[in-house]
Design a protein around this motif. Sequence first.
Motif, mmCIF file in Angstrom:
data_model
loop_
_atom_site.group_PDB
_atom_site.id
_atom_site.type_symbol
_atom_site.label_atom_id
_atom_site.label_comp_id
_atom_site.label_asym_id
_atom_site.label_seq_id
_atom_site.Cartn_x
_atom_site.Cartn_y
_atom_site.Cartn_z
ATOM 1 N N TYR A 1 0.849 -1.182 0.000
ATOM 2 C CA TYR A 1 0.000 0.000 0.000
ATOM 3 C C TYR A 1 0.888 1.236 0.000
ATOM 4 O O TYR A 1 1.991 1.243 0.542
ATOM 5 C CB TYR A 1 -0.889 0.030 1.245
ATOM 6 C CG TYR A 1 -2.043 -0.931 1.209
ATOM 7 C CD1 TYR A 1 -1.891 -2.256 1.610
ATOM 8 C CD2 TYR A 1 -3.304 -0.513 0.773
ATOM 9 C CE1 TYR A 1 -2.959 -3.141 1.565
ATOM 10 C CE2 TYR A 1 -4.379 -1.394 0.729
ATOM 11 C CZ TYR A 1 -4.193 -2.704 1.130
ATOM 12 O OH TYR A 1 -5.259 -3.583 1.093
ATOM 13 N N LYS B 1 0.816 5.451 0.890
ATOM 14 C CA LYS B 1 0.030 6.379 1.704
ATOM 15 C C LYS B 1 0.643 7.765 1.687
ATOM 16 O O LYS B 1 1.826 7.940 1.981
ATOM 17 C CB LYS B 1 -0.048 5.849 3.143
ATOM 18 C CG LYS B 1 -0.985 6.646 4.045
ATOM 19 C CD LYS B 1 -1.052 6.037 5.417
ATOM 20 C CE LYS B 1 -2.007 6.822 6.318
ATOM 21 N NZ LYS B 1 -1.647 8.224 6.468
ATOM 22 N N PHE C 1 0.233 -5.231 9.148
ATOM 23 C CA PHE C 1 1.020 -4.224 8.447
ATOM 24 C C PHE C 1 2.396 -4.041 9.071
ATOM 25 O O PHE C 1 2.584 -4.149 10.285
ATOM 26 C CB PHE C 1 0.308 -2.866 8.501
ATOM 27 C CG PHE C 1 -0.818 -2.729 7.520
ATOM 28 C CD1 PHE C 1 -2.072 -3.231 7.809
ATOM 29 C CD2 PHE C 1 -0.626 -2.082 6.306
ATOM 30 C CE1 PHE C 1 -3.119 -3.105 6.900
ATOM 31 C CE2 PHE C 1 -1.660 -1.938 5.392
ATOM 32 C CZ PHE C 1 -2.918 -2.455 5.694
ATOM 33 N N GLY C 2 3.370 -3.690 8.218
ATOM 34 C CA GLY C 2 4.627 -3.169 8.690
ATOM 35 C C GLY C 2 4.471 -1.687 9.033
ATOM 36 O O GLY C 2 3.419 -1.092 8.792
ATOM 37 N N LYS C 3 5.544 -1.101 9.573
ATOM 38 C CA LYS C 3 5.470 0.299 9.986
ATOM 39 C C LYS C 3 5.592 1.262 8.814
ATOM 40 O O LYS C 3 5.275 2.433 8.943
ATOM 41 C CB LYS C 3 6.572 0.610 10.996
ATOM 42 C CG LYS C 3 6.355 -0.023 12.344
ATOM 43 C CD LYS C 3 7.374 0.476 13.349
ATOM 44 C CE LYS C 3 7.108 -0.124 14.713
ATOM 45 N NZ LYS C 3 8.047 0.392 15.728
#
Lengths: 115, 112
Positions: free
Chosen positions: A36, A38, A105-107
């Motif tokens: 994703y 963002k 999710f990862g950071k």
Amino acid sequence: DQQVKQNSPSLSVQEGRISILNCDYTNSMFDYFLWYKKYPAEGPTFLISISSIKDKNEDGRFTVFLNKSAKHLSLHIVPSQPGDSAVYSCAARGNSGGSNYKLTFGKGTLLTVNP
Amino acid sequence: NAGVMQNPRHLVRRRGQEARLRCSPMKGHSHVYWYRQLPEEGLKFMVYLQKENIIDESGMPKERFSAEFPKEGPSILRIQQVVRGDSAAYFCASSLGSPEQYFGPGTRLTVT
């Protein structure tokens, strides 16, 4: 316990070059991986995904590679453009409990593409 | 606009008040998910709903938090008696049941 890790908080590349974003995971039960993008004050935008039974998926400038033995995936962006500057998050579906819908999710990694 | 809609985009509440966050999924999507993002953290799963059913609320705190997705109308995430630690960005996503989830713009909750 972080099951999805993005070890690089930031990455800076020149316009036109390749951007490589990396992600490691620990849970072998994950069956689907997604990337994703963002922008600040916006929601994540789906970019590309890959099933655990494949090792590569390509969509235009974006390619995701999956190495199951290493529990590692990467997102390649070629050529990089200034508009690609954003936070990129890796996500994995499923967990050891068998649920196949929640994303972990990862950071995220902040990508900056310099003109 | 056929995307996931969330409102309000920003919400300020005093400690002890209630916060109601709304989410309208993409047209045709019957699966709704709520995630929370704290500063410097990745998104964390809270709850998964289908129409009139909570499928999995394992990521939601047991106290003060509740979620619903009625037959008609948006999904609601409700936080009662908010505390400062509830300040975060709350994202809603929807899907057709496929792996890809599509996110709304989020609600930024600030508790003062």
